[in-house]
Design an enzyme around this catalytic site. Structure first.
Site, PDB file in Angstrom:
ATOM      1  N   ASP A 264       1.085  12.774  12.433  1.00  0.00           N
ATOM      2  CA  ASP A 264       0.169  11.650  12.561  1.00  0.00           C
ATOM      3  C   ASP A 264       0.873  10.299  12.533  1.00  0.00           C
ATOM      4  O   ASP A 264       1.853  10.098  11.832  1.00  0.00           O
ATOM      5  CB  ASP A 264      -0.864  11.693  11.434  1.00  0.00           C
ATOM      6  CG  ASP A 264      -1.888  12.798  11.672  1.00  0.00           C
ATOM      7  OD1 ASP A 264      -2.538  12.763  12.724  1.00  0.00           O
ATOM      8  OD2 ASP A 264      -1.986  13.705  10.831  1.00  0.00           O
TER       9      ASP A 264
ATOM     10  N   GLU B 184     -14.184  17.295  13.884  1.00  0.00           N
ATOM     11  CA  GLU B 184     -13.012  17.749  13.135  1.00  0.00           C
ATOM     12  C   GLU B 184     -12.945  16.966  11.842  1.00  0.00           C
ATOM     13  O   GLU B 184     -12.762  15.749  11.847  1.00  0.00           O
ATOM     14  CB  GLU B 184     -11.743  17.515  13.944  1.00  0.00           C
ATOM     15  CG  GLU B 184     -11.617  18.462  15.102  1.00  0.00           C
ATOM     16  CD  GLU B 184     -10.667  17.915  16.142  1.00  0.00           C
ATOM     17  OE1 GLU B 184      -9.693  17.246  15.779  1.00  0.00           O
ATOM     18  OE2 GLU B 184     -10.942  18.147  17.333  1.00  0.00           O
TER      19      GLU B 184
END
EC number: 4.2.1.20
Lengths: 393, 256
Positions: B56, B45
């Site tokens: 995140d 990814e």
């Protein structure tokens, strides 16, 4: 044209809920319940009672005689500055704390820039005995010390946002991350008419008490509910949303939205989103947004912490795009002068956010018999240091 | 057949690695990808950095901020990857937030991905229903697989819906958290893994969030087709640079 939210959470092409899956259950729970809860007679009663006895509503609609004489028009000020905690923010936090209780949430989080929404949230959490965590950019914590102290006195935990530019945008990111990590017991009280659907609509409806009161108050003063103009300053746009709400579909009422031009719209140091922004996604909604060509969100600037936000609520993006509202941009300097003028002419020290709205009278000429209702969204106590430094008081 | 689907058919547990493109240095992208493939990683990814990565934690936030400072953009990334298929065979997925793709133009972005040989996208803040209504046809036109997330809070009904829209794998977020927030799995997670396993979904599942070493990789792949490591890998790069990726990969796969 419909200016309210549609059943999918959009204002025209703006709005929606662009959120990571981790937030979906929280936002969906709210979406499914908010209208139902707000329609409950018990909820309404409690909300109205608190607005009356605790906030001090209705806030006066004051005919500013000397200001009107100076600009040769009829100016009314909606005195949100006289609310408990000093601004319109408390209308929304009262509504949302009652909502949180109905949904069984006992932990409250919020973001704040200048600290006004943080104080308003800490206040209602103290009132209800709920845990309160406020995220605030590290830089804002340093420059808004009195509001940090207020929040602490009210029992809130103030957590510094250390990421990015360490201001309002980053505090909002941190609050959203907290919500992701605490999906079951926590309600996030967003302070402006932004965020994923249903937030912009819910915040707007809680703030709509402003225009609801203006209608009957103006009728008492002038024998008519509709002014020729309603005016408010816009950061995310919650006081503006509340000021416009009951006039959105009244064609004889002109709407003016006042953004912060900072050092000038083209200076690179500005927060005039309607001019500088493009369609994009911030904090869960599609709206107008200041960003680079590559889609990175940029840092706005305004002397007023409350207008220092790179986006604008989706309802306002729609009002802008459709031309329903006229958008004006006011620089730091013009806002500061307008704030001082209100002190001299009316004995009212306005918040610097509200001063931006006041400054339009220097730029736009109204007819002598025009009725202009302006939201005085907050008082200037919190801005004393900025006024002192600016004017060498 | 899309490389992702082909990989998912292999009779083995898959290890996928996330890294932030343009970090630690702007031109590390291609060598990180080549090195990871050489060391036996099954899928990668490639993180397209964003200024405001809501899902995140601090590790990936910091790497994104640095990557943007280094000058990473969608255009720069596409240029870096333009010859990637001459040297790399494993599936490549771009993971990023929606706004940069939206500004690039969703169709232009997808077209570019196809030209380069990108196999799929993971866009955490693009809701399933918006994808379905507005973008699914575009993704399919360019042969891209869009990967959706589910969490322990996702209802069975919604998981079925996501399964019906998916055509690659389902990204199973191990616990309600931002990336890098929690390490390891407790009873709550294993119950959730079992619940999903018993649903007999059409799409295989790959578990992400909370996986950092051989123990958590082994645990996760008892319940799923594979596992994704993000923050722990970015941390490794931060601490030890990009010359010892073999050490990291071996420690996850072989427990040494």
């Amino acid at each position: 044209m419909n200016y309210n939210v549609n059943e999918k959470g959009y204002y025209g092409e703006f709005g929606g809920a662009y959120i990571p899956e981790m937030l979906y259950p929280n936002v969906e729970e709210l979406r499914q319940n908010y209208l139902k809860v707000m329609a409950e007679p018990e909820f309404q009663k409690e909300f109205d009672q608190l607005l009356k006895d605790y906030v001090g509503r209705p806030s006066p609609l004051y005919f500013a005689k000397r200001l009107s004489e100076k600009y040769n028009t009829k100016i009314y000020l909606k005195r949100e500055d006289l609310n408990h905690t000093g601004a319109h923010k408390i209308n929304n936090t009262i509504g949302q704390i009652l909502m949180a209780k109905r949904l069984g949430k006992h932990r409250i989080i919020a973001e704040t820039g200048a600290g006004q929404h943080g104080v308003a949230t800490a206040t209602v959490c103290a009132l209800m005995g709920l845990e309160c965590i406020v995220y605030m950019g590290e830089i804002d914590i340093a420059r808004q010390a009195p509001n940090v102290a207020r929040m602490k006195m009210l029992g809130a935990t103030v957590v510094p946002a250390l990421s990015g530019s360490r201001t309002l945008k980053d505090a909002t990111n941190e609050a959203i991350r907290d919500w992701i990590n605490n999906p079951v017991n926590t309600h996030y009280i967003i302070g402006s008419a932004i965020g994923p659907h249903p937030y912009p609509d819910m915040v707007t409806k809680f703030q709509s008490v402003i225009s609801e009161e203006i209608k009957w108050q103006l009728k008492e003063h002038e024998g008519r509910e509709n002014p020729d103009y309603v005016v408010a300053c816009i950061g995310g746009g919650s006081n503006a949303a509340g000021t416009y709400y009951h006039y959105l579909h009244e064609d004889d009422v002109n709407i003016i939205a006042v953004e912060a031009a900072g050092l000038g719209v083209d200076s690179g140091e500005s927060a005039a989103t309607s001019v500088l922004g493009k369609e994009g996604i911030i904090h869960g909604c599609k709206t107008l947004l200041m960003q680079t060509n590559d889609g990175q969100i940029t840092e706005p600037y305004s002397i007023s912490a409350g207008l220092d936000y790179p986006g604008v609520g989706p309802m306002h993006a729609h009002l802008c795009k459709t031309g329903r509202a006229e958008f004006m941009a006011i620089t730091d300097d013009d806002a500061m002068k307008a704030g001082l003028k209100l002190c001299e002419l009316e004995g009212i020290i306005p918040a610097i956010e509200s001063s931006h709205a006041l400054a339009i009278f220097e730029q736009k000429t109204f007819k002598p018999d025009d009725i202009v209702v302006m939201s005085l969204s907050g008082r200037g106590d919190k801005d004393l240091n900025t006024y002192i430094n600016y004017f060498n008081l | 057949m899309n490389r992702i689907n082909k990989k998912l058919k292999e009779d083995k547990k898959l290890l996928s690695i996330y890294f932030t493109a343009g970090y630690p240095n702007i031109n590390d992208t291609v060598s990180i990808i080549q090195d990871l493939e050489k060391n036996g990683i099954d899928m990668i990814e490639i993180g397209l950095p964003f200024s405001d990565p809501l899902a995140d934690g601090p590790t990936i936030q910091a790497s994104s901020t640095q990557a943007l400072k280094n000058g990473m953009t969608s255009e720069v990334l596409f240029n870096q990857l333009k010859d990637i298929r001459q040297s790399v065979q494993i599936p490549l997925i771009i993971m990023g937030y929606f706004n940069p793709m939206f500004q690039y133009g969703v169709e232009a972005f997808c077209k570019k991905c196809q030209e380069i040989g990108i196999d799929g996208l993971i866009i955490p803040d693009l809701p399933v229903d918006v994808y379905h209504e507005k973008y699914q046809a575009i993704f399919e036109k360019y042969g891209l697989i869009n990967v959706f997330l589910i969490t322990p809070q996702t209802s069975d009904e919604r998981i079925r819906y996501i399964d019906s829209i998916s055509n690659g794998f389902i990204y199973m977020v191990s616990s309600a958290s931002t990336t890098g927030a929690k390490v390891g799995f407790g009873e709550e997670q294993t119950k959730y893994f079992e619940r999903i396993g018993n649903m007999n979904l059409n799409n295989p599942q790959i578990i992400g969030f909370g996986i950092s070493n051989n123990q958590t990789f082994t645990q996760a792949t008892q319940y799923a087709k594979g596992a994704i490591i993000g923050s722990a890998f970015v941390k490794h790069v931060t601490n030890q640079g990009i010359n010892t990726l073999d050490k990291f990969v071996n420690s996850v796969l072989n427990n040494d």
